[in-house]
Design a protein around this motif. Structure first.
Motif, PDB file in Angstrom:
ATOM      1  N   ALA A 125       0.771  -0.994   0.120  1.00  0.00           N
ATOM      2  CA  ALA A 125       0.096  -0.037   0.030  1.00  0.00           C
ATOM      3  C   ALA A 125       0.803   1.150   0.081  1.00  0.00           C
ATOM      4  O   ALA A 125       0.468   2.099  -0.614  1.00  0.00           O
ATOM      5  CB  ALA A 125      -0.869  -0.021   1.215  1.00  0.00           C
ATOM      6  N   ILE A 126       1.937   1.343   0.926  1.00  0.00           N
ATOM      7  CA  ILE A 126       2.741   2.271   0.842  1.00  0.00           C
ATOM      8  C   ILE A 126       3.454   2.541  -0.479  1.00  0.00           C
ATOM      9  O   ILE A 126       3.644   3.937  -1.043  1.00  0.00           O
ATOM     10  CB  ILE A 126       3.864   2.240   2.052  1.00  0.00           C
ATOM     11  N   SER A 127       3.815   1.511  -1.128  1.00  0.00           N
ATOM     12  CA  SER A 127       4.652   1.694  -2.455  1.00  0.00           C
ATOM     13  C   SER A 127       3.545   2.194  -3.457  1.00  0.00           C
ATOM     14  O   SER A 127       4.132   2.621  -4.419  1.00  0.00           O
ATOM     15  CB  SER A 127       5.160   0.358  -3.056  1.00  0.00           C
ATOM     16  N   HIS A 128       2.229   2.025  -3.358  1.00  0.00           N
ATOM     17  CA  HIS A 128       1.420   2.806  -4.483  1.00  0.00           C
ATOM     18  C   HIS A 128       0.835   4.257  -3.829  1.00  0.00           C
ATOM     19  O   HIS A 128       0.250   4.812  -5.088  1.00  0.00           O
ATOM     20  CB  HIS A 128      -0.119   1.869  -4.349  1.00  0.00           C
ATOM     21  N   LEU A 129       1.271   4.592  -2.877  1.00  0.00           N
ATOM     22  CA  LEU A 129       1.266   6.232  -2.468  1.00  0.00           C
ATOM     23  C   LEU A 129       1.998   7.162  -3.516  1.00  0.00           C
ATOM     24  O   LEU A 129       2.981   6.838  -4.094  1.00  0.00           O
ATOM     25  CB  LEU A 129       1.634   6.419  -0.998  1.00  0.00           C
ATOM     26  N   PRO A 130       1.402   8.216  -3.971  1.00  0.00           N
ATOM     27  CA  PRO A 130       2.249   9.210  -4.849  1.00  0.00           C
ATOM     28  C   PRO A 130       3.387   9.627  -3.952  1.00  0.00           C
ATOM     29  O   PRO A 130       3.373   9.594  -2.821  1.00  0.00           O
ATOM     30  CB  PRO A 130       1.042  10.470  -4.646  1.00  0.00           C
ATOM     31  N   PRO A 131       4.459   9.918  -4.731  1.00  0.00           N
ATOM     32  CA  PRO A 131       5.920   9.968  -4.138  1.00  0.00           C
ATOM     33  C   PRO A 131       5.721  10.898  -2.903  1.00  0.00           C
ATOM     34  O   PRO A 131       6.338  10.797  -1.944  1.00  0.00           O
ATOM     35  CB  PRO A 131       6.679  10.487  -5.246  1.00  0.00           C
ATOM     36  N   GLN A 132       5.226  12.473  -2.827  1.00  0.00           N
ATOM     37  CA  GLN A 132       5.345  12.980  -1.906  1.00  0.00           C
ATOM     38  C   GLN A 132       4.406  12.723  -0.723  1.00  0.00           C
ATOM     39  O   GLN A 132       4.985  12.752   0.266  1.00  0.00           O
ATOM     40  CB  GLN A 132       4.833  14.418  -2.429  1.00  0.00           C
ATOM     41  N   ARG A 133       3.340  12.076  -0.790  1.00  0.00           N
ATOM     42  CA  ARG A 133       2.648  11.446   0.009  1.00  0.00           C
ATOM     43  C   ARG A 133       3.510  10.300   0.938  1.00  0.00           C
ATOM     44  O   ARG A 133       3.245  10.035   2.130  1.00  0.00           O
ATOM     45  CB  ARG A 133       1.255  10.994  -0.468  1.00  0.00           C
ATOM     46  N   THR A 160      -0.221  21.704   4.547  1.00  0.00           N
ATOM     47  CA  THR A 160      -0.136  20.623   3.205  1.00  0.00           C
ATOM     48  C   THR A 160       0.313  19.164   3.796  1.00  0.00           C
ATOM     49  O   THR A 160      -0.080  18.137   3.438  1.00  0.00           O
ATOM     50  CB  THR A 160       0.993  21.121   2.531  1.00  0.00           C
ATOM     51  N   VAL A 161       1.351  19.476   4.731  1.00  0.00           N
ATOM     52  CA  VAL A 161       1.842  18.223   5.633  1.00  0.00           C
ATOM     53  C   VAL A 161       0.654  17.281   6.167  1.00  0.00           C
ATOM     54  O   VAL A 161       0.472  16.211   6.108  1.00  0.00           O
ATOM     55  CB  VAL A 161       3.072  18.414   6.285  1.00  0.00           C
ATOM     56  N   LYS A 162      -0.232  17.815   7.027  1.00  0.00           N
ATOM     57  CA  LYS A 162      -1.293  17.213   7.709  1.00  0.00           C
ATOM     58  C   LYS A 162      -2.348  16.721   6.606  1.00  0.00           C
ATOM     59  O   LYS A 162      -2.659  15.721   6.780  1.00  0.00           O
ATOM     60  CB  LYS A 162      -1.992  18.420   8.536  1.00  0.00           C
ATOM     61  N   ASN A 163      -2.622  17.682   5.508  1.00  0.00           N
ATOM     62  CA  ASN A 163      -3.603  17.071   4.537  1.00  0.00           C
ATOM     63  C   ASN A 163      -2.991  15.803   3.753  1.00  0.00           C
ATOM     64  O   ASN A 163      -3.798  14.836   3.583  1.00  0.00           O
ATOM     65  CB  ASN A 163      -3.799  18.361   3.553  1.00  0.00           C
ATOM     66  N   GLN A 164      -1.652  15.835   3.672  1.00  0.00           N
ATOM     67  CA  GLN A 164      -1.200  14.846   2.700  1.00  0.00           C
ATOM     68  C   GLN A 164      -1.132  13.439   3.873  1.00  0.00           C
ATOM     69  O   GLN A 164      -1.085  12.235   3.397  1.00  0.00           O
ATOM     70  CB  GLN A 164       0.413  15.116   2.250  1.00  0.00           C
ATOM     71  N   LEU A 165      -0.762  13.746   4.967  1.00  0.00           N
ATOM     72  CA  LEU A 165      -0.698  12.737   5.889  1.00  0.00           C
ATOM     73  C   LEU A 165      -1.919  11.867   6.308  1.00  0.00           C
ATOM     74  O   LEU A 165      -2.102  10.607   6.341  1.00  0.00           O
ATOM     75  CB  LEU A 165       0.032  13.132   7.439  1.00  0.00           C
ATOM     76  N   THR A 166      -2.785  12.841   6.426  1.00  0.00           N
ATOM     77  CA  THR A 166      -4.439  12.469   6.533  1.00  0.00           C
ATOM     78  C   THR A 166      -4.593  11.646   5.374  1.00  0.00           C
ATOM     79  O   THR A 166      -5.298  10.505   5.554  1.00  0.00           O
ATOM     80  CB  THR A 166      -5.447  13.473   6.668  1.00  0.00           C
ATOM     81  N   ALA A 167      -4.522  12.000   4.070  1.00  0.00           N
ATOM     82  CA  ALA A 167      -4.913  11.212   3.048  1.00  0.00           C
ATOM     83  C   ALA A 167      -3.975   9.960   2.976  1.00  0.00           C
ATOM     84  O   ALA A 167      -4.713   8.920   2.548  1.00  0.00           O
ATOM     85  CB  ALA A 167      -4.446  12.165   1.556  1.00  0.00           C
ATOM     86  N   ALA A 168      -3.000  10.071   3.216  1.00  0.00           N
ATOM     87  CA  ALA A 168      -2.090   8.727   3.207  1.00  0.00           C
ATOM     88  C   ALA A 168      -2.882   7.683   4.331  1.00  0.00           C
ATOM     89  O   ALA A 168      -2.826   6.558   3.865  1.00  0.00           O
ATOM     90  CB  ALA A 168      -0.576   9.064   3.421  1.00  0.00           C
ATOM     91  N   LEU A 169      -2.883   8.037   5.268  1.00  0.00           N
ATOM     92  CA  LEU A 169      -3.324   7.167   6.238  1.00  0.00           C
ATOM     93  C   LEU A 169      -4.622   6.551   5.888  1.00  0.00           C
ATOM     94  O   LEU A 169      -5.231   5.392   6.076  1.00  0.00           O
ATOM     95  CB  LEU A 169      -3.322   7.998   7.794  1.00  0.00           C
ATOM     96  N   SER A 170      -5.509   7.377   5.122  1.00  0.00           N
ATOM     97  CA  SER A 170      -6.797   6.952   4.723  1.00  0.00           C
ATOM     98  C   SER A 170      -6.696   5.959   3.810  1.00  0.00           C
ATOM     99  O   SER A 170      -7.411   5.066   3.796  1.00  0.00           O
ATOM    100  CB  SER A 170      -7.762   8.042   4.425  1.00  0.00           C
ATOM    101  N   THR A 171      -5.735   6.230   2.723  1.00  0.00           N
ATOM    102  CA  THR A 171      -5.579   5.194   1.827  1.00  0.00           C
ATOM    103  C   THR A 171      -5.063   4.040   2.067  1.00  0.00           C
ATOM    104  O   THR A 171      -5.363   2.993   1.733  1.00  0.00           O
ATOM    105  CB  THR A 171      -4.643   6.082   0.581  1.00  0.00           C
TER     106      THR A 171
END
Length: 183
Positions: A125-133, A160-171
């Motif tokens: 799952a981590i490998s499928h995240l967009p690079p910055q996320r 931005t970090v908060k939004n990206q982290l929240t999106a990553a955890l949700s994904t």
């Protein structure tokens, strides 16, 4: 005792040790699997194999008289298994302990497999995240950095970090839960 006799005794002892080590390396794993299949307990099988090889070491002077060492070792293991199972059958306390430990080993094995499956699913799952996320997630969750530290490091706003982290955890939650039955 003369010097020649001492050397002869030392050579005999060394030869016996080498022969025993060779036998141990050659048969230990196969005998362990054999015992494990019979008693259905890794711990008990290890104890049985250890006892068999201790008994074999005690009889090291007679090893050369044994014509088929493999058959002899399997026979020793089978007899030891029968002895252990007899003790379990006759001793309630031992029997209860055996089944309690056996159940624990099964549960532990299942737990280890589940953890490995989870780790593999998470890594995928981590490998499928967009690079910055992915970078933000790894800095936060793996490196233990705070959002502010990540923002400074990557020259991003904390929002931005908060939004990206929240999106990553949700994904990651969705991905892992869809790939594993336990979540």
């Amino acid at each position: 005792m003369g010097e020649y006799q001492e050397e002869k005794v030392n050579d005999t002892g060394r030869r016996q040790q080498e022969q025993f080590s060779l036998l141990f390396r050659q048969y230990e794993h196969r005998l362990y699997v054999f015992a494990c299949n019979m008693v259905q307990s890794e711990l008990l099988a290890r104890d049985i194999i250890q006892d068999v090889f201790i008994k074999l070491w005690i009889k090291k002077d007679d090893l050369e008289e044994i014509t088929n060492i493999e058959q002899y070792l399997y026979f020793m293991v089978r007899n030891k298994v029968i002895d252990v199972l007899r003790k379990l059958a006759n001793d309630r306390k031992l029997r209860d302990e055996y089944f309690r430990n056996h159940q624990w080993q099964e549960n532990k094995t299942i737990e280890i497999v589940e953890v490995k499956e989870f780790q593999l699913a998470l890594a995928e799952a981590i490998s499928h995240l967009p690079p910055q996320r992915r970078i933000i997630y790894q800095l936060s969750q793996i490196n233990g950095m705070s959002r502010e530290e990540i923002a400074r490091e990557l020259q991003l706003s904390p929002h931005t970090v908060k939004n990206q982290l929240t999106a990553a955890l949700s994904t990651l939650r969705k991905f892992v839960s869809s790939h594993l039955r336990i979540f």
